[in-house]
Enzyme design. Structure first.
Site, short mmCIF file in Angstrom:
data_model
loop_
_atom_site.label_atom_id
_atom_site.label_comp_id
_atom_site.label_asym_id
_atom_site.label_seq_id
_atom_site.Cartn_x
_atom_site.Cartn_y
_atom_site.Cartn_z
N HIS A 163 0.83 -1.21 0.00
CA HIS A 163 0.00 0.00 0.00
C HIS A 163 0.86 1.26 0.00
CE1 HIS A 163 -3.44 -2.60 0.96
NE2 HIS A 163 -2.64 -3.19 1.82
N SER A 284 14.88 20.29 -18.57
CA SER A 284 13.73 21.15 -18.79
C SER A 284 14.12 22.33 -19.66
CB SER A 284 13.19 21.66 -17.44
OG SER A 284 12.29 22.72 -17.62
N LYS A 290 16.46 20.89 -13.55
CA LYS A 290 15.68 19.66 -13.67
C LYS A 290 16.47 18.52 -14.31
CE LYS A 290 12.05 18.88 -12.80
NZ LYS A 290 10.85 19.10 -13.63
N ASN A 292 14.98 14.90 -15.51
CA ASN A 292 13.70 14.20 -15.60
C ASN A 292 13.87 12.73 -16.00
OD1 ASN A 292 12.36 16.63 -15.06
ND2 ASN A 292 12.39 17.19 -17.23
N GLU A 297 9.19 7.45 -17.72
CA GLU A 297 7.86 8.00 -18.00
C GLU A 297 7.34 7.53 -19.35
OE1 GLU A 297 8.37 12.12 -15.40
OE2 GLU A 297 8.44 12.20 -17.60
N TYR A 324 -13.26 -15.24 -44.04
CA TYR A 324 -12.47 -14.01 -44.07
C TYR A 324 -13.35 -12.78 -44.28
CZ TYR A 324 -8.95 -10.54 -45.31
OH TYR A 324 -8.18 -9.41 -45.35
N LYS A 332 -2.87 -5.92 -38.59
CA LYS A 332 -1.44 -5.72 -38.76
C LYS A 332 -0.89 -4.47 -38.08
CE LYS A 332 -2.22 -7.45 -43.21
NZ LYS A 332 -3.44 -7.85 -42.65
#
Length: 466
Positions: A163, A284, A290, A292, A297, A324, A332
């Site tokens: 948790h 940044s 920064k 990152n 991400e 078909y 695809k």
């Protein structure tokens, strides 16, 4: 003939006019199915042998067509032959190329006894078999990277969480290895999937098979399949192996995403467990300080893309009558995109994990935070023959006392422990350490060092890249 088949199309004789430009544009698929060109030519080579074996081509014709196919393959590989605007799909483009080299009379003989329906059902399987090997190796490389990082940090502890709250101390190695086993199961799924994909639909024709007496086993063997489809309708109309492959790709993405989420959290100032290498971070455009975690991400974001590819394909398949239907053209692009996404993502993710630096001192300091040794106290009481229900209650009261008095478990005086319970004798302090807690958890698959070493050994024996 007044109305000959339009160049670049494999049909048209019964039509009095060509398809509208909008219909032709909608039907066109060479912009994505051209990657199957070499597989299509391989299928044509195998089909050529089946036609020759059945007596529909003589020796001279078979030899000439084989050389033509070799020339066509060379041109495709060199980029000197490519689809034209009028080509509807990979099959029609390659037949155009075949006829350009061989002439219409000889080149036109190769289409006998096959349909685009059984062709494409076979080509996609051949393609996926090869791409599965590439994905398999990339996943194995990531497993190797993670197991190497686990080997580097065998003695380092960290907070184990449930948790997202401190729960029990674990070895950093044990936590890292927890991210390898879902990937192992993905490799196992790929292994199982290979059994189901290793079946050739070639010879199924449009849906009912062929009356020409061609040998589908010959074609299957030539293309590296172990068997042929047992039902020609199923062979042309089913894409479950494509959906299953997409499912496995989406699970790989999900497993990367879960690890990525932790990496993103660990890299925050508040956690400070890791520092990402400059080569696997970005900055940044406005904030010069920064750094990152973009690789993590993007892994998290692209997992949604992979899930979307699977969901879209399943939605396409769900209402299709046999046999078909043109809807199956949509099988695809999703699977191609999933393959391309993972081939791009997995190497970057492996590089990120291989180069990130752990602040093991910080992690170890926090390993006992949040009363993470409370379970060890409760289990120590059980060893003193206290029923676990009572042991749980006693330990909860001990934690409550610590919270009220801003103390750690090990800071409670003996006299106060005795007031909480007569069973809390000074000997309980033996388990109030991170190292003692980790060492005691020695069951199968647990966090103690011997068990972690067993995991690394098993991974390297069976699942590290070959």
């Amino acid at each position: 003939m007044e109305n000959e088949t339009k160049p670049g199309s494999l049909w048209g004789g019964r039509f009095e006019s060509s398809a509208a430009d909008t219909v032709a544009a909608l039907s066109k698929s060479t912009h994505f199915d051209w990657r199957l060109a070499e597989y299509d030519i391989a299928g044509s080579r195998a089909h050529l042998k089946a036609l020759f074996s059945a007596g529909y081509l003589n020796n001279d014709e078979a030899e000439r067509l084989k050389k033509v196919l070799d020339q066509l393959l060379e041109r495709v590989q060199a980029g000197s032959f490519a689809p034209k605007e009028q080509d509807e799909d990979v099959h029609s483009a390659l037949e155009r190329g075949l006829i350009e080299i061989a002439g219409a009379e000889l080149g036109g003989k190769l289409r006998a006894g096959r349909s685009r329906n059984d062709q494409i059902a076979t080509l996609i399987r051949s393609y996926l078999k090869d791409e599965a090997e590439v994905i398999d190796q990339l996943v194995r490389e990531l497993i190797e990277v993670i197991s190497n990082r686990a080997q580097e940090h065998l003695g380092s502890a960290m907070p184990g969480r449930t948790h997202m709250q401190n729960a029990q101390p674990v070895l950093l190695s044990h936590h890292l290895l927890a991210h390898t086993w879902p990937l192992v199961r993905d490799l196992e799924r790929l292994r199982d999937w290979r059994v189901r994909v290793d079946v050739s639909p070639y010879g199924a024709g449009a849906l009912a098979g062929t009356s020409l007496g061609l040998d589908p086993i010959l074609v299957a063997t030539e293309l590296g399949f172990s068997s042929t489809t047992q039902n020609s309708i199923d062979g042309t109309a089913s894409r479950d192996v494509v959906a299953e492959f997409n499912f496995i790709m989406s699970l790989i993405g999900i497993n990367l995403s879960r690890f990525a989420e932790e990496i993103i959290i660990w890299a925050t100032t508040e956690f400070g467990y890791i520092k990402l290498d400059d080569a696997y971070s970005t900055g940044s455009s406005i904030m010069p300080q920064k750094k990152n975690p973009d690789v993590a991400e993007l892994a998290r974001g692209k997992s949604g893309r992979l899930i979307g590819n699977l969901t879209g394909l399943l939605a396409t398949m769900k209402g299709l009558p046999l046999a078909y239907n043109r809807d199956l053209q949509e099988d695809k692009e999703p699977v191609f995109d999933s393959i391309d996404t993972l081939k791009l993502l997995l190497p970057a993710f492996s590089g990120m994990v291989a180069t990130m630096k752990f602040d093991v001192d910080r992690m170890e300091r926090q390993a006992s935070a949040g009363f993470s040794l409370a379970t060890d106290v409760a289990e120590w009481l059980v060893k003193q023959r206290v029923p676990f229900r009572e042991a749980h209650e006693i330990t909860g009261k001990l934690v409550s006392y610590c919270e009220k008095n801003s103390l750690g478990l090990h800071e409670v005086p003996d006299s106060e422990m005795a007031k909480i319970s007569k069973f809390l004798t000074p000997e309980v302090r033996d388990v109030m350490s991170v190292s003692g807690s980790i060492k005691s958890r020695n069951g199968a698959g647990a966090t103690s060092l011997p068990r972690v070493l067993e995991q690394i050994s098993e991974l390297r024996k069976s699942w590290v890249r070959k």
